[in-house]
Scaffold this motif. Structure first.
Motif, PDB file in Angstrom:
ATOM      1  N   LEU A  72       2.007   2.529   6.762  1.00  0.00           N
ATOM      2  CA  LEU A  72       1.573   3.309   7.800  1.00  0.00           C
ATOM      3  C   LEU A  72       0.469   3.932   7.230  1.00  0.00           C
ATOM      4  O   LEU A  72      -0.159   3.948   6.073  1.00  0.00           O
ATOM      5  N   PRO A  73      -0.341   4.806   8.269  1.00  0.00           N
ATOM      6  CA  PRO A  73      -1.442   5.391   7.981  1.00  0.00           C
ATOM      7  C   PRO A  73      -1.489   6.756   6.855  1.00  0.00           C
ATOM      8  O   PRO A  73      -0.272   7.246   7.220  1.00  0.00           O
ATOM      9  N   VAL A  74      -2.013   7.022   5.746  1.00  0.00           N
ATOM     10  CA  VAL A  74      -1.800   7.971   5.015  1.00  0.00           C
ATOM     11  C   VAL A  74      -3.047   8.998   5.031  1.00  0.00           C
ATOM     12  O   VAL A  74      -4.193   8.643   5.007  1.00  0.00           O
ATOM     13  N   THR A  75      -2.643  10.043   5.149  1.00  0.00           N
ATOM     14  CA  THR A  75      -3.458  11.326   5.040  1.00  0.00           C
ATOM     15  C   THR A  75      -3.321  12.292   3.815  1.00  0.00           C
ATOM     16  O   THR A  75      -2.091  12.432   3.306  1.00  0.00           O
ATOM     17  N   ALA A  76      -4.217  12.420   2.915  1.00  0.00           N
ATOM     18  CA  ALA A  76      -3.828  13.115   1.667  1.00  0.00           C
ATOM     19  C   ALA A  76      -4.359  14.624   1.899  1.00  0.00           C
ATOM     20  O   ALA A  76      -5.646  14.960   2.105  1.00  0.00           O
ATOM     21  N   ASP A  77      -3.474  15.404   0.963  1.00  0.00           N
ATOM     22  CA  ASP A  77      -3.857  16.820   0.686  1.00  0.00           C
ATOM     23  C   ASP A  77      -4.846  16.802  -0.508  1.00  0.00           C
ATOM     24  O   ASP A  77      -4.398  16.528  -1.642  1.00  0.00           O
TER      25      ASP A  77
END
Length: 246
Positions: A72-77
């Motif tokens: 899946l697409p991953v968005t990082a903090d």
């Protein structure tokens, strides 16, 4: 799924935040459309307090393991950028993330967002505004910060700490970008937030703290009562092994 486009089409993008490869894979198998990391959870899992205490390379390595674990697409903090925001953004983009969260700082945030925009290419920049989380401002201050952050290159606005429907409705109407709300037990449901116009919903470290609460409670039961009821789970060793057989 195009991560950027998903913020403006369909219902809200719901992101149960992950903190390591196993939690990300379990969240993926539960039906998530994308994976968002929780910086607090990542820090705790690596033995470091939350709050920009994690070394940038450790943070990037943790994100890289999550990216490799899922399809899946991953968005990082990335907290407040771990020092050199542009360098950090380049590093997380290089390991495969498609989005980032940048934590708030009223004086430095505009520059951090501009640096992230310049370094990140098409990465989705979600700018956090802590007015409600820290009790340092209301709707007008939040909207003003959102305007500045969007002008600097942010794509979305994240306002944690607010779950009042009337306030959320006003923020949606006055902020010209997808609004991300952080939820917890007792917050409005996904359906209710969708009705208010919220485009992205995340839980921050709530799942992480729930998991670690189980660790504490199970360990306490075993050590003090000598019983094991808290170790009864809906996942087995086989389930977890098979999760990584993809």
């Amino acid at each position: 799924m195009n991560f950027r486009d998903r913020h403006t089409s369909g219902g809200p993008l719901v992101l149960p935040n992950a903190w390591d490869a196993a939690s990300a894979r379990i969240i993926e198998q539960s039906g998530a459309e994308a994976i968002a990391t929780t910086s607090a959870g990542v820090a705790w899992s690596l033995g470091v307090p939350d709050g920009d205490r994690l070394a940038v390379d450790d943070a990037v390595d943790a994100v890289a393991r999550i990216v490799r674990a899922v399809d899946l697409p991953v968005t990082a903090d990335i907290e407040s950028g771990y020092g050199d925001t542009a360098d950090t953004v380049k590093k997380v983009v290089d390991v495969g993330v498609v989005g980032i969260n940048i934590e708030d700082g009223a004086t430095a945030q505009v520059q951090r967002i501009a640096d992230a925009r310049a370094a990140g290419g098409n990465v989705f920049v979600n700018a956090r505004i802590d007015t409600f989380l820290q009790g340092v401002g209301g709707v007008d201050e939040t909207v003003e910060r959102a305007r500045r952050y969007l002008d600097a290159g942010a794509d979305g606005i994240f306002v944690p700490g607010v779950v009042d429907p009337d306030i959320i409705r006003e923020l949606v109407s006055r902020i010209s970008a997808p609004l991300n709300i952080m939820v917890w037990a007792g917050a409005p449901s996904v359906a209710e937030l969708a009705e208010l116009g919220v485009r992205r919903i995340s839980v921050g470290p709530a799942i992480t703290t729930a998991a670690y609460s189980l660790v504490r409670d199970a360990a306490t039961e075993i050590l003090r009562a000598g019983t094991y009821d808290r170790t009864v789970t809906t996942l087995t060793n086989g389930d977890l092994n098979s999760a990584f057989a993809h």
